[in-house]
Design a protein around this motif. Sequence first.
Motif, mmCIF file in Angstrom:
data_model
loop_
_atom_site.group_PDB
_atom_site.id
_atom_site.type_symbol
_atom_site.label_atom_id
_atom_site.label_comp_id
_atom_site.label_asym_id
_atom_site.label_seq_id
_atom_site.Cartn_x
_atom_site.Cartn_y
_atom_site.Cartn_z
ATOM 1 N N PRO A 84 42.524 101.258 -76.772
ATOM 2 C CA PRO A 84 41.514 102.093 -77.723
ATOM 3 C C PRO A 84 40.164 101.443 -77.755
ATOM 4 N N LEU A 85 39.290 101.900 -77.873
ATOM 5 C CA LEU A 85 37.893 101.407 -77.867
ATOM 6 C C LEU A 85 37.102 101.756 -79.061
ATOM 7 N N ASP A 86 36.168 100.970 -79.549
ATOM 8 C CA ASP A 86 34.944 101.336 -80.229
ATOM 9 C C ASP A 86 33.901 101.581 -79.578
ATOM 10 N N MET A 87 32.978 102.471 -79.717
ATOM 11 C CA MET A 87 31.811 102.912 -79.109
ATOM 12 C C MET A 87 30.771 102.787 -79.808
ATOM 13 N N LEU A 88 29.741 101.895 -79.592
ATOM 14 C CA LEU A 88 28.389 101.627 -80.590
ATOM 15 C C LEU A 88 27.312 102.428 -79.514
ATOM 16 N N PHE A 89 26.856 103.508 -80.331
ATOM 17 C CA PHE A 89 25.554 104.027 -79.501
ATOM 18 C C PHE A 89 24.339 103.566 -79.918
ATOM 19 N N ILE A 90 23.455 102.879 -79.057
ATOM 20 C CA ILE A 90 22.390 102.014 -79.549
ATOM 21 C C ILE A 90 20.999 102.303 -78.878
ATOM 22 N N GLU A 91 20.006 102.314 -80.130
ATOM 23 C CA GLU A 91 18.815 102.950 -79.552
ATOM 24 C C GLU A 91 18.128 101.706 -78.836
ATOM 25 N N ALA A 92 17.014 102.528 -78.156
ATOM 26 C CA ALA A 92 16.327 101.393 -77.212
ATOM 27 C C ALA A 92 15.786 100.291 -77.963
ATOM 28 N N ASP A 93 15.507 100.338 -79.181
ATOM 29 C CA ASP A 93 15.060 99.081 -79.882
ATOM 30 C C ASP A 93 16.204 98.114 -80.527
ATOM 31 N N GLY A 94 17.504 98.339 -80.080
ATOM 32 C CA GLY A 94 18.633 97.720 -80.492
ATOM 33 C C GLY A 94 19.376 98.062 -81.905
ATOM 34 N N THR A 95 18.956 99.234 -82.688
ATOM 35 C CA THR A 95 19.476 99.819 -83.770
ATOM 36 C C THR A 95 20.770 100.558 -83.168
ATOM 37 N N VAL A 96 21.677 100.263 -84.106
ATOM 38 C CA VAL A 96 23.034 101.075 -83.835
ATOM 39 C C VAL A 96 23.203 102.474 -84.440
ATOM 40 N N ASN A 98 25.153 105.307 -84.274
ATOM 41 C CA ASN A 98 26.314 105.783 -84.643
ATOM 42 C C ASN A 98 27.425 104.781 -83.852
ATOM 43 N N ILE A 99 28.606 104.957 -84.394
ATOM 44 C CA ILE A 99 29.770 104.244 -84.057
ATOM 45 C C ILE A 99 30.950 105.259 -83.926
ATOM 46 N N HIS A 100 31.762 105.180 -82.796
ATOM 47 C CA HIS A 100 32.893 106.138 -82.750
ATOM 48 C C HIS A 100 34.163 105.136 -82.974
ATOM 49 N N SER A 101 34.742 104.940 -83.808
ATOM 50 C CA SER A 101 35.929 103.938 -83.981
ATOM 51 C C SER A 101 37.150 104.561 -83.377
ATOM 52 N N ASN A 102 37.941 103.458 -82.590
ATOM 53 C CA ASN A 102 39.180 103.659 -82.038
ATOM 54 C C ASN A 102 39.319 104.905 -81.285
ATOM 55 N N ALA A 103 38.600 104.853 -80.240
ATOM 56 C CA ALA A 103 38.637 106.266 -79.260
ATOM 57 C C ALA A 103 40.152 106.029 -78.633
ATOM 58 N N ARG A 104 40.775 107.080 -78.632
ATOM 59 C CA ARG A 104 42.256 107.294 -77.980
ATOM 60 C C ARG A 104 42.201 107.199 -76.640
ATOM 61 N N PRO A 105 43.127 106.214 -75.878
ATOM 62 C CA PRO A 105 43.147 106.177 -74.533
ATOM 63 C C PRO A 105 43.944 107.567 -74.083
ATOM 64 N N HIS A 106 43.072 107.984 -72.751
ATOM 65 C CA HIS A 106 43.467 109.079 -71.889
ATOM 66 C C HIS A 106 42.909 110.334 -72.431
ATOM 67 N N ASP A 107 42.269 110.215 -73.853
ATOM 68 C CA ASP A 107 41.828 111.545 -74.232
ATOM 69 C C ASP A 107 40.490 112.127 -73.517
ATOM 70 N N ARG A 108 40.512 113.213 -73.327
ATOM 71 C CA ARG A 108 39.356 113.843 -72.762
ATOM 72 C C ARG A 108 38.422 114.319 -73.334
ATOM 73 N N THR A 109 38.451 114.290 -74.736
ATOM 74 C CA THR A 109 37.388 115.140 -75.632
ATOM 75 C C THR A 109 36.126 114.349 -75.465
ATOM 76 N N SER A 110 35.136 115.048 -75.665
ATOM 77 C CA SER A 110 33.835 114.401 -75.418
ATOM 78 C C SER A 110 33.496 113.440 -76.823
ATOM 79 N N ILE A 111 32.861 112.361 -76.535
ATOM 80 C CA ILE A 111 32.627 111.448 -77.740
ATOM 81 C C ILE A 111 30.909 111.470 -77.546
ATOM 82 N N PRO A 112 30.239 112.020 -78.370
ATOM 83 C CA PRO A 112 28.662 111.991 -78.131
ATOM 84 C C PRO A 112 28.231 111.044 -79.005
ATOM 85 N N SER A 113 26.860 110.634 -78.482
ATOM 86 C CA SER A 113 25.830 109.859 -79.451
ATOM 87 C C SER A 113 25.449 110.937 -80.422
ATOM 88 N N ASP A 114 24.848 110.434 -81.512
ATOM 89 C CA ASP A 114 24.426 111.241 -82.550
ATOM 90 C C ASP A 114 22.660 111.599 -82.237
#
Length: 146
Positions: A84-96, A98-114
């Motif tokens: 499982p992974l947390d994905m932190l989507f980060i803007e060019a200036d270093g600001t987070v 959005n965060i997607h917490s606990n992405a499920r292993p082997h899941d093919r669902t798209s996890i987009p940035s906001d």
Amino acid sequence: MRTLVAAGAALLISLPLAACSAEDTLVIHSENGDHSFKVEVVDTPETRAKGLMYVQELADDAGMLFDFKESRPVSFWMMNTYIPLDMLFIEADGTVLNIHSNARPHDRTSIPSDGPVQYVLEIPGGVATKLGIEAGDTVEHERIAQ
């Protein structure tokens, strides 16, 4: 497109990731303090396609920084990812952004940035919540302009 990405990742599995990336220290500045991670940087289509696929374990202070070299909407999925992974989507200036917490292993669902981002940080699932990391926090790394 996903089939092409998966095929490319399969071809890359025989390449050592270290040959395609560099390991650096990244710091997240949050309301409750600074949090350091040792990260591998991936910045080519080939290394980004492989990402953390097939990795069996990841230390709580380790991660992977994806550099897209420009701001744009991005999305990830967890095909062939075993932890499982947390994905932190980060803007060019270093600001987070959005965060997607606990992405499920082997899941093919798209996890987009906001919205448009230049970077994505993947860390072990649950670590962002455990450390109190939230959208709006800032990320410091030699690649990120402050």
